[in-house]
Design a protein around this motif. Structure first.
Motif, PDB file in Angstrom:
ATOM      1  N   TYR B 292      -8.132   4.362 -11.920  1.00 30.03           N
ATOM      2  CA  TYR B 292      -8.103   5.901 -11.857  1.00 30.03           C
ATOM      3  C   TYR B 292      -7.168   6.109 -10.431  1.00 30.03           C
ATOM      4  O   TYR B 292      -6.585   7.060 -10.338  1.00 30.03           O
ATOM      5  N   THR B 293      -7.632   5.272  -9.415  1.00 30.98           N
ATOM      6  CA  THR B 293      -7.060   5.509  -8.137  1.00 30.98           C
ATOM      7  C   THR B 293      -5.465   5.201  -7.971  1.00 30.98           C
ATOM      8  O   THR B 293      -4.775   5.956  -7.550  1.00 30.98           O
ATOM      9  N   ASN B 294      -5.090   4.456  -9.080  1.00 30.80           N
ATOM     10  CA  ASN B 294      -3.738   3.895  -8.926  1.00 30.80           C
ATOM     11  C   ASN B 294      -3.000   5.071 -10.029  1.00 30.80           C
ATOM     12  O   ASN B 294      -1.887   4.998 -10.354  1.00 30.80           O
ATOM     13  N   SER B 295      -3.649   5.907 -10.666  1.00 31.05           N
ATOM     14  CA  SER B 295      -3.338   6.782 -11.839  1.00 31.05           C
ATOM     15  C   SER B 295      -2.427   7.953 -11.175  1.00 31.05           C
ATOM     16  O   SER B 295      -2.449   8.291 -10.117  1.00 31.05           O
ATOM     17  N   PRO B 330      -1.809   4.762  -3.708  1.00 34.04           N
ATOM     18  CA  PRO B 330      -1.617   3.027  -3.599  1.00 34.04           C
ATOM     19  C   PRO B 330      -0.423   2.799  -3.996  1.00 34.04           C
ATOM     20  O   PRO B 330       0.117   1.670  -3.379  1.00 34.04           O
ATOM     21  N   ASP B 331       0.283   3.691  -4.798  1.00 36.41           N
ATOM     22  CA  ASP B 331       1.744   3.039  -5.105  1.00 36.41           C
ATOM     23  C   ASP B 331       2.878   3.396  -3.873  1.00 36.41           C
ATOM     24  O   ASP B 331       3.839   3.352  -4.018  1.00 36.41           O
ATOM     25  N   GLY B 332       2.084   3.875  -2.949  1.00 30.81           N
ATOM     26  CA  GLY B 332       3.095   4.237  -1.622  1.00 30.81           C
ATOM     27  C   GLY B 332       3.693   5.774  -1.749  1.00 30.81           C
ATOM     28  O   GLY B 332       4.310   6.057  -0.785  1.00 30.81           O
ATOM     29  N   SER B 333       3.443   6.396  -2.751  1.00 27.29           N
ATOM     30  CA  SER B 333       4.122   7.532  -2.816  1.00 27.29           C
ATOM     31  C   SER B 333       2.978   8.607  -1.939  1.00 27.29           C
ATOM     32  O   SER B 333       1.821   8.452  -1.712  1.00 27.29           O
ATOM     33  N   THR B 338       5.068  13.863   5.044  1.00 26.92           N
ATOM     34  CA  THR B 338       5.145  12.459   5.145  1.00 26.92           C
ATOM     35  C   THR B 338       4.784  11.923   6.582  1.00 26.92           C
ATOM     36  O   THR B 338       4.639  10.822   6.871  1.00 26.92           O
ATOM     37  N   ASN B 339       5.049  13.023   7.314  1.00 28.03           N
ATOM     38  CA  ASN B 339       4.901  12.602   8.820  1.00 28.03           C
ATOM     39  C   ASN B 339       3.479  12.878   9.442  1.00 28.03           C
ATOM     40  O   ASN B 339       3.121  12.710  10.459  1.00 28.03           O
ATOM     41  N   ASN B 340       2.643  13.500   8.425  1.00 26.49           N
ATOM     42  CA  ASN B 340       1.541  13.544   8.854  1.00 26.49           C
ATOM     43  C   ASN B 340       0.430  13.250   7.855  1.00 26.49           C
ATOM     44  O   ASN B 340      -0.544  13.661   7.408  1.00 26.49           O
ATOM     45  N   VAL B 341       0.611  11.843   7.385  1.00 22.83           N
ATOM     46  CA  VAL B 341      -0.386  11.287   6.505  1.00 22.83           C
ATOM     47  C   VAL B 341      -1.651  10.904   7.059  1.00 22.83           C
ATOM     48  O   VAL B 341      -1.752  10.102   7.962  1.00 22.83           O
ATOM     49  N   TYR B 342      -2.855  11.530   6.526  1.00 25.72           N
ATOM     50  CA  TYR B 342      -4.113  11.439   7.314  1.00 25.72           C
ATOM     51  C   TYR B 342      -5.279  11.143   6.136  1.00 25.72           C
ATOM     52  O   TYR B 342      -6.197  10.926   6.318  1.00 25.72           O
TER      53      TYR B 342
END
Lengths: 268, 358
Positions: B292-295, B330-333, B338-342
């Motif tokens: 589910y986390t990867n979906s 998890p897939d990096g998306s 994108t500069n504020n990933v928290y």
């Protein structure tokens, strides 16, 4: 140094500056903490900078929120109303206390009851209050009344009891009616002291007001603090806390002026 | 005067030396210590069991660390997490986004424990339907997942939140207040309160989280920095969690014994706790949580959640757009800035559990 001398005489300048000192220390400490935290995490919300605090105050006071309301205004009106009604009931408490103190039968019936009533921690019986009074305005006022009124009743009672019996006897022999003794002699005599007690209990009134608003409300100063807590909006909460303190200070000041103007004979 | 003064200075110095020695000794001799907070909820009771049964300690010992688990009220626990007083904390995806992540506390969702599948519900009296809610007062905890659930229910019925009156009601009093007040038509809350309220006559459930499955996720989150520097903390937590999940998914007395301990600390009976679990979609196997986390689905659901957060000012009242806080999958998306990933969904620890590598 006369710092530790009981007969020290601070200069006029010291009299001006020293009272400000603790305030300045607190404010500077806050500003430094905020700065340090923001250097580490620019998005920190727990200790907003003074600029953010001013912005938070501006947004709540002068900008419409998502519902199209001026939050601070709406909340202040709602809370002030509850505060005023609550305080009005405290004056009812004065009347009850006076009657208990003056009329032996009232004394017998009510004194023990209020003595017990006074010891009930109002916050502990909240569920009962809600079931009896619902979640509307009544329950919030009831919380204030149950929490603070017994103190006022007992204080008035003791002050009425302390009036020398000779004075009362004298008034009766001069053909004063019993009502006159109570309301024309004893009440005016103790009233400024009772006002002092009411004034000192404003803090308790506000405490119960906020407690009531935190449990169920659609507006109010306490309500807002608990809602915006959900997104850690300390930039709203801190200005609100300062605002509440300021309003409480104003109410306190108003009563002090009332006492000073109206009861010039007091403490003379 | 003078000799006394010197004595005072010597005393202070000795005291300072003793204190600094004792502190130094602390950091030097003992394994690293971490703090995790949990609060009462059907999907989080297993943490308490992990602690009480010694399973958590076993896993901590395996990785040579110490984990202290503390029980707190829900919102204070998150505040403690934001103030960095605890390193890990249980919370929903919504609070993880609008409390720590929006305050600049980089947060990683370490374990996806379950999603609410009926635990949150809109309850009404006198057969009041959703369409009848216009103009009605509704009891709920504002800006909580209850509020989210209501907003979704109204949205699905093409209604506007502005047409209902929200009464912010403390969760400690919402059930008795609603039960006692026969004039009150609607309430939105969560379990075990939903169960309690439904036991009263004349009350019906008109919407619940099973109609928005996979949107309200119950997580164990860790501060990203702490996790990066100490992956063994994440491993120990994950290992302990899935050992408890294993016990719970067995049948018979072992599971019942474990669950009655969980029920006890939640203040309900085993039967009641089992009923609550029915409306909690637990991921008993790590594989399911990883999937589910990867979906792609989780991204869509998070999009609803972040939209709600933005529209209600929860990403900060000055937030310019829904993209204010970036969410990494998890897939990096990355969803949002994108500069504020928290906020980071990390399935790697759960994957290790699934592969038996812990």
């Amino acid at each position: 140094m006369s710092l530790f001398k009981v007969n020290a005489k601070p200069s006029i300048n010291a009299g001006r500056i020293l009272p400000l000192l603790p305030f300045i220390i607190c404010i500077v400490a806050y500003i430094i903490t905020a700065q340090v935290r923001h250097d580490e995490n620019p998005k920190d919300k727990l200790v907003p900078t003074s600029k953010q605090l001013i912005d938070g105050f501006r947004r709540s006071a002068f900008e419409e929120d998502r519902k199209g309301e001026y939050r601070l205004l709406v909340d202040t009106i709602a809370s002030t109303k509850r505060f005023a009604i609550g305080v009005a009931f405290l004056f009812l408490g004065v009347i009850i206390g006076l009657n208990m103190g003056m009329l032996p039968y009232f004394d017998l019936v009510f004194y023990k009851f209020f003595l017990f009533f006074d010891k009930i921690p109002a916050l502990a019986i909240l569920p009962i209050l809600f079931i009896v009074f619902g979640l509307g305005e009544v329950s919030k006022i009831a919380l204030i009344v149950i929490g603070v009124m017994p103190t006022i009743v007992l204080d008035t009672y003791l002050r009425a009891k302390a009036v020398p019996r000779e004075q009362i006897t004298k008034a009766l022999t001069l053909d004063a009616s019993h009502l006159e003794v109570m309301y024309r002699i004893v009440l005016p005599k103790i009233f400024p002291k009772v006002l002092e007690t009411i004034r000192l209990n404003f803090k308790a009134v506000i405490l119960f007001l906020i407690a009531g608003e935190s449990l169920a409300a659609t507006a109010g100063l306490g309500y807002r603090i608990f809602v915006v807590r959900r997104y850690i909006a300390m930039d709203i909460i801190i200005p609100y806390v300062i605002w509440i303190s300021f309003l409480a200070f104003l109410a306190d000041l108003a009563v002090r002026i009332w006492i000073r103007k109206k009861y010039t004979w007091m403490d003379k | 005067m003078k000799p006394k003064f010197y004595r005072y200075i010597i005393f202070t110095l000795v005291l300072a030396a003793v204190m600094s020695l004792s502190f130094a000794g602390n950091t030097w001799a003992k394994p690293k210590k971490f703090k995790a907070a949990w609060s009462i909820y059907a999907g989080w009771q297993p943490w308490d069991y992990a602690n009480q049964s010694g399973i958590l300690k076993k896993w901590a010992d395996k990785y040579n660390i110490e984990i202290e688990l503390v029980r707190m009220d829900y919102i204070p626990s998150i505040e403690a997490y934001v103030a960095k007083k605890v390193d890990a904390c249980v919370m929903t995806n919504m609070e993880a986004l609008d409390m720590p992540a929006a305050s600049g506390i980089n947060t990683t969702a370490l374990i996806l424990g379950d999603f609410s599948n009926g635990n949150d519900a809109v309850l009404t009296r006198d057969n009041t339907g959703i369409k009848d809610l216009n103009g009605e007062e509704i009891y709920l905890v504002e800006l909580s997942v209850s509020h989210y659930l209501l907003a979704r229910a109204l949205e699905m019925n093409n209604m506007d939140e502005r047409n209902v009156i929200l009464v912010n009601t403390s969760d400690s009093d919402i059930a008795p207040a609603f039960i006692a007040n026969g004039n009150q038509k609607a309430v939105v809350t969560w379990n075990p309160l939903v169960m309690q309220i439904l036991q009263e006559p004349g009350i019906s459930k008109i919407f619940d989280s099973s109609k928005i499955p996979g949107e309200i996720l119950d997580l164990m989150v860790v501060r990203t920095g702490v996790l990066k520097e100490n992956p063994e903390f994440g491993k120990a937590l994950t290992g302990a969690w899935y050992e408890v999940m294993d016990i719970m998914s067995q049948r018979g007395s072992t599971a019942d014994e474990a669950m009655s301990i969980m029920a006890e600390s939640a203040g309900c009976s085993l039967t009641e706790y089992k009923m609550q679990l029915k409306t909690t979609a637990m991921f008993y196997k790590p594989q399911g949580a990883v999937e589910y986390t990867n979906s792609e689905e989780i991204k869509q659901k998070m999009n609803y959640v972040r939209k709600f957060c933005f529209e209600h000012g929860l990403l900060g009242e000055n937030a310019r757009s829904v993209d204010e806080v970036g969410i990494k999958y998890p897939d990096g998306s990355i969803q949002g800035d994108t500069n504020n990933v928290y906020f980071i969904f990390d399935s790697s620890f759960m994957k290790m559990a699934a592969d038996g590598k812990l």
